[in-house]
Design a protein around this motif. Structure first.
Motif, PDB file in Angstrom:
ATOM      1  N   GLU A 123      36.264  50.651  28.749  1.00 60.67           N
ATOM      2  CA  GLU A 123      35.384  50.471  29.899  1.00 60.67           C
ATOM      3  C   GLU A 123      34.921  49.007  29.991  1.00 60.67           C
ATOM      4  OE1 GLU A 123      31.827  52.829  29.743  1.00 60.67           O
ATOM      5  OE2 GLU A 123      30.980  51.686  31.389  1.00 60.67           O
ATOM      6  N   VAL A 124      34.541  48.438  28.831  1.00 59.50           N
ATOM      7  CA  VAL A 124      34.118  47.035  28.817  1.00 59.50           C
ATOM      8  C   VAL A 124      35.298  46.153  29.227  1.00 59.50           C
ATOM      9  CG1 VAL A 124      33.251  45.146  27.391  1.00 59.50           C
ATOM     10  CG2 VAL A 124      32.329  47.435  27.081  1.00 59.50           C
ATOM     11  N   GLY A 125      36.505  46.490  28.740  1.00 61.24           N
ATOM     12  CA  GLY A 125      37.711  45.743  29.090  1.00 61.24           C
ATOM     13  C   GLY A 125      37.981  45.801  30.585  1.00 61.24           C
ATOM     14  N   LEU A 126      37.762  46.973  31.176  1.00 58.59           N
ATOM     15  CA  LEU A 126      37.975  47.118  32.618  1.00 58.59           C
ATOM     16  C   LEU A 126      36.952  46.296  33.391  1.00 58.59           C
ATOM     17  CD1 LEU A 126      38.772  50.931  32.957  1.00 58.59           C
ATOM     18  CD2 LEU A 126      40.341  49.027  33.289  1.00 58.59           C
ATOM     19  N   ASN A 127      35.701  46.293  32.918  1.00 64.03           N
ATOM     20  CA  ASN A 127      34.664  45.468  33.558  1.00 64.03           C
ATOM     21  C   ASN A 127      35.076  44.010  33.555  1.00 64.03           C
ATOM     22  OD1 ASN A 127      32.799  47.356  34.272  1.00 64.03           O
ATOM     23  ND2 ASN A 127      31.492  47.093  32.490  1.00 64.03           N
ATOM     24  N   ARG A 128      35.583  43.562  32.403  1.00 62.95           N
ATOM     25  CA  ARG A 128      35.996  42.170  32.250  1.00 62.95           C
ATOM     26  C   ARG A 128      37.142  41.854  33.214  1.00 62.95           C
ATOM     27  NH1 ARG A 128      39.948  39.589  30.860  1.00 62.95           N
ATOM     28  NH2 ARG A 128      39.844  37.463  30.091  1.00 62.95           N
ATOM     29  N   GLN A 129      38.130  42.754  33.252  1.00 62.72           N
ATOM     30  CA  GLN A 129      39.292  42.545  34.117  1.00 62.72           C
ATOM     31  C   GLN A 129      38.877  42.505  35.579  1.00 62.72           C
ATOM     32  OE1 GLN A 129      42.124  41.590  32.837  1.00 62.72           O
ATOM     33  NE2 GLN A 129      42.839  41.258  34.925  1.00 62.72           N
ATOM     34  N   GLU A 130      37.894  43.336  35.916  1.00 65.56           N
ATOM     35  CA  GLU A 130      37.391  43.384  37.290  1.00 65.56           C
ATOM     36  C   GLU A 130      36.800  42.025  37.694  1.00 65.56           C
ATOM     37  OE1 GLU A 130      35.216  47.166  38.458  1.00 65.56           O
ATOM     38  OE2 GLU A 130      33.637  45.673  38.696  1.00 65.56           O
ATOM     39  N   VAL A 131      36.045  41.413  36.766  1.00 60.38           N
ATOM     40  CA  VAL A 131      35.425  40.114  37.072  1.00 60.38           C
ATOM     41  C   VAL A 131      36.500  39.036  37.204  1.00 60.38           C
ATOM     42  CG1 VAL A 131      33.736  38.391  36.351  1.00 60.38           C
ATOM     43  CG2 VAL A 131      33.328  40.787  35.816  1.00 60.38           C
ATOM     44  N   VAL A 132      37.504  39.085  36.312  1.00 55.00           N
ATOM     45  CA  VAL A 132      38.605  38.107  36.398  1.00 55.00           C
ATOM     46  C   VAL A 132      39.308  38.245  37.753  1.00 55.00           C
ATOM     47  CG1 VAL A 132      40.867  37.472  35.457  1.00 55.00           C
ATOM     48  CG2 VAL A 132      38.969  37.926  33.907  1.00 55.00           C
ATOM     49  N   GLU A 133      39.521  39.485  38.176  1.00 52.07           N
ATOM     50  CA  GLU A 133      40.186  39.695  39.474  1.00 52.07           C
ATOM     51  C   GLU A 133      39.325  39.197  40.628  1.00 52.07           C
ATOM     52  OE1 GLU A 133      41.422  43.780  39.387  1.00 52.07           O
ATOM     53  OE2 GLU A 133      42.884  43.345  37.820  1.00 52.07           O
ATOM     54  N   GLU A 134      37.996  39.348  40.505  1.00 52.40           N
ATOM     55  CA  GLU A 134      37.090  38.817  41.540  1.00 52.40           C
ATOM     56  C   GLU A 134      37.256  37.291  41.630  1.00 52.40           C
ATOM     57  OE1 GLU A 134      33.000  40.008  40.806  1.00 52.40           O
ATOM     58  OE2 GLU A 134      33.591  42.091  40.585  1.00 52.40           O
ATOM     59  N   ALA A 135      37.324  36.643  40.458  1.00 51.37           N
ATOM     60  CA  ALA A 135      37.466  35.175  40.423  1.00 51.37           C
ATOM     61  C   ALA A 135      38.800  34.761  41.036  1.00 51.37           C
ATOM     62  CB  ALA A 135      37.355  34.677  38.979  1.00 51.37           C
ATOM     63  N   ARG A 136      39.864  35.479  40.681  1.00 53.21           N
ATOM     64  CA  ARG A 136      41.192  35.116  41.213  1.00 53.21           C
ATOM     65  C   ARG A 136      41.274  35.373  42.715  1.00 53.21           C
ATOM     66  NH1 ARG A 136      44.255  37.140  35.723  1.00 53.21           N
ATOM     67  NH2 ARG A 136      43.712  35.265  34.556  1.00 53.21           N
ATOM     68  N   ALA A 137      40.577  36.412  43.186  1.00 57.49           N
ATOM     69  CA  ALA A 137      40.561  36.686  44.632  1.00 57.49           C
ATOM     70  C   ALA A 137      39.845  35.562  45.364  1.00 57.49           C
ATOM     71  CB  ALA A 137      39.872  38.027  44.904  1.00 57.49           C
ATOM     72  N   MET A 138      38.765  35.044  44.750  1.00 58.33           N
ATOM     73  CA  MET A 138      38.031  33.915  45.377  1.00 58.33           C
ATOM     74  C   MET A 138      38.950  32.700  45.469  1.00 58.33           C
ATOM     75  SD  MET A 138      34.139  33.879  43.926  1.00 58.33           S
ATOM     76  CE  MET A 138      34.284  34.525  42.301  1.00 58.33           C
ATOM     77  N   GLU A 139      39.705  32.476  44.383  1.00 58.61           N
ATOM     78  CA  GLU A 139      40.614  31.321  44.355  1.00 58.61           C
ATOM     79  C   GLU A 139      41.694  31.481  45.433  1.00 58.61           C
ATOM     80  OE1 GLU A 139      42.742  30.852  40.665  1.00 58.61           O
ATOM     81  OE2 GLU A 139      43.040  28.713  40.986  1.00 58.61           O
ATOM     82  N   GLN A 140      42.221  32.691  45.537  1.00 59.54           N
ATOM     83  CA  GLN A 140      43.284  32.933  46.526  1.00 59.54           C
ATOM     84  C   GLN A 140      42.760  32.865  47.954  1.00 59.54           C
ATOM     85  OE1 GLN A 140      45.079  36.582  45.223  1.00 59.54           O
ATOM     86  NE2 GLN A 140      46.122  35.598  43.502  1.00 59.54           N
ATOM     87  N   SER A 141      41.455  33.098  48.110  1.00 59.16           N
ATOM     88  CA  SER A 141      40.883  33.040  49.463  1.00 59.16           C
ATOM     89  C   SER A 141      40.670  31.604  49.914  1.00 59.16           C
ATOM     90  CB  SER A 141      39.570  33.813  49.521  1.00 59.16           C
ATOM     91  OG  SER A 141      38.558  33.083  48.865  1.00 59.16           O
ATOM     92  N   GLY A 142      40.959  30.659  49.043  1.00 55.94           N
ATOM     93  CA  GLY A 142      40.901  29.253  49.442  1.00 55.94           C
ATOM     94  C   GLY A 142      39.760  28.461  48.833  1.00 55.94           C
ATOM     95  N   LEU A 143      38.928  29.111  48.012  1.00 55.43           N
ATOM     96  CA  LEU A 143      37.844  28.360  47.375  1.00 55.43           C
ATOM     97  C   LEU A 143      38.433  27.409  46.336  1.00 55.43           C
ATOM     98  CD1 LEU A 143      34.959  30.955  46.704  1.00 55.43           C
ATOM     99  CD2 LEU A 143      35.280  29.441  48.649  1.00 55.43           C
TER     100      LEU A 143
END
Lengths: 154, 73
Positions: free
Chosen positions: B26-46
């Motif tokens: 569960e903690v691993g999934l939380n971590r992965q979720e945050v990494v994906e949020e960061a990568r989505a921000m990067e892909q959105s052009g930030l």
């Protein structure tokens, strides 16, 4: 049935290893402050220490967010009492201050200090994450035997 | 294997190991979720700097949410 149970145990334990992260940087591109272009060749070079400091600070932020969210979920769902969660809250507060410090070092361009600060914080965060998982398993104090198995320390 | 059948591995109850493994996942999934949020921000052009700042802000927000859940604010 025995074999299936053993395979299931191993699969779940391996899935748990996801909390220790992957090797890829959180953000794939290095920030502009880590890049410099050769005035003649125009070739862009990346300062490795700067890029590492940038990534380790990002990793520390990711770990802190994941840890705080995991604790919040446990408190909100009633799995943990307030008294069980407060010691973890106090520790993540202190680690947040350390990440703030690493971010200040990074902004000031002292990348070696930023990396050292963020590395130390990340190490402590990984221990806390294991303790959160272990405490969640026991729902009270951390089992020393389980703690030994996962390599966590106080 | 008989130990597994008896409900223990290395002297630790299988149920406890499974509880830990699920919590770790569960903690691993939380971590992965945050990494994906960061990568989505990067892909959105930030820019990397903007994602860096956004992660720092998210960290402070997550801590404030925890403080609120604990009744500290």
């Amino acid at each position: 049935v025995r074999t299936l149970l053993a395979v299931f145990c191993i699969a779940v334990i391996l899935a748990g290893c996801g909390m220790f992260g992957d090797a890829k940087p959180v953000i794939s591109e290095a920030p502009a402050s880590c890049k410099s272009a050769d005035p003649v060749t125009k070739v862009v070079a990346i300062d490795a220490i700067c890029a590492e400091a940038f990534d380790v600070i990002n990793q520390a932020n990711v770990l802190l967010i994941a840890t705080d969210r995991a604790i919040t979920d446990r408190v909100n769902s009633g799995i943990w009492t307030r008294d069980q969660a407060i010691p973890f809250f106090q520790r993540t507060s202190r680690l947040g201050e350390q990440v703030d410090q690493a971010e200040r070092f990074f902004s000031a361009g002292t990348y070696t200090s930023a990396k050292a600060q963020a590395d130390a914080t990340k190490t402590l965060l990984l221990i806390i994450q294991k303790e959160v998982a272990a405490a969640a398993a026991k729902k009270s104090e951390v089992d020393p035997q389980l703690n030994f198995m996962i390599g966590a320390s106080a | 294997m008989s130990a597994v059948l008896a409900g223990e591995i290395g002297g630790i109850a299988v149920s406890k190991i499974l509880d830990f493994a699920f919590a770790a996942a569960e903690v691993g999934l939380n971590r992965q979720e945050v990494v994906e949020e960061a990568r989505a921000m990067e892909q959105s052009g930030l820019s990397p700097e903007q994602v860096f700042t956004a992660l720092s802000d998210k960290r402070k927000a997550a801590h404030a949410d925890l403080a609120k859940a604990l009744g500290l604010v």
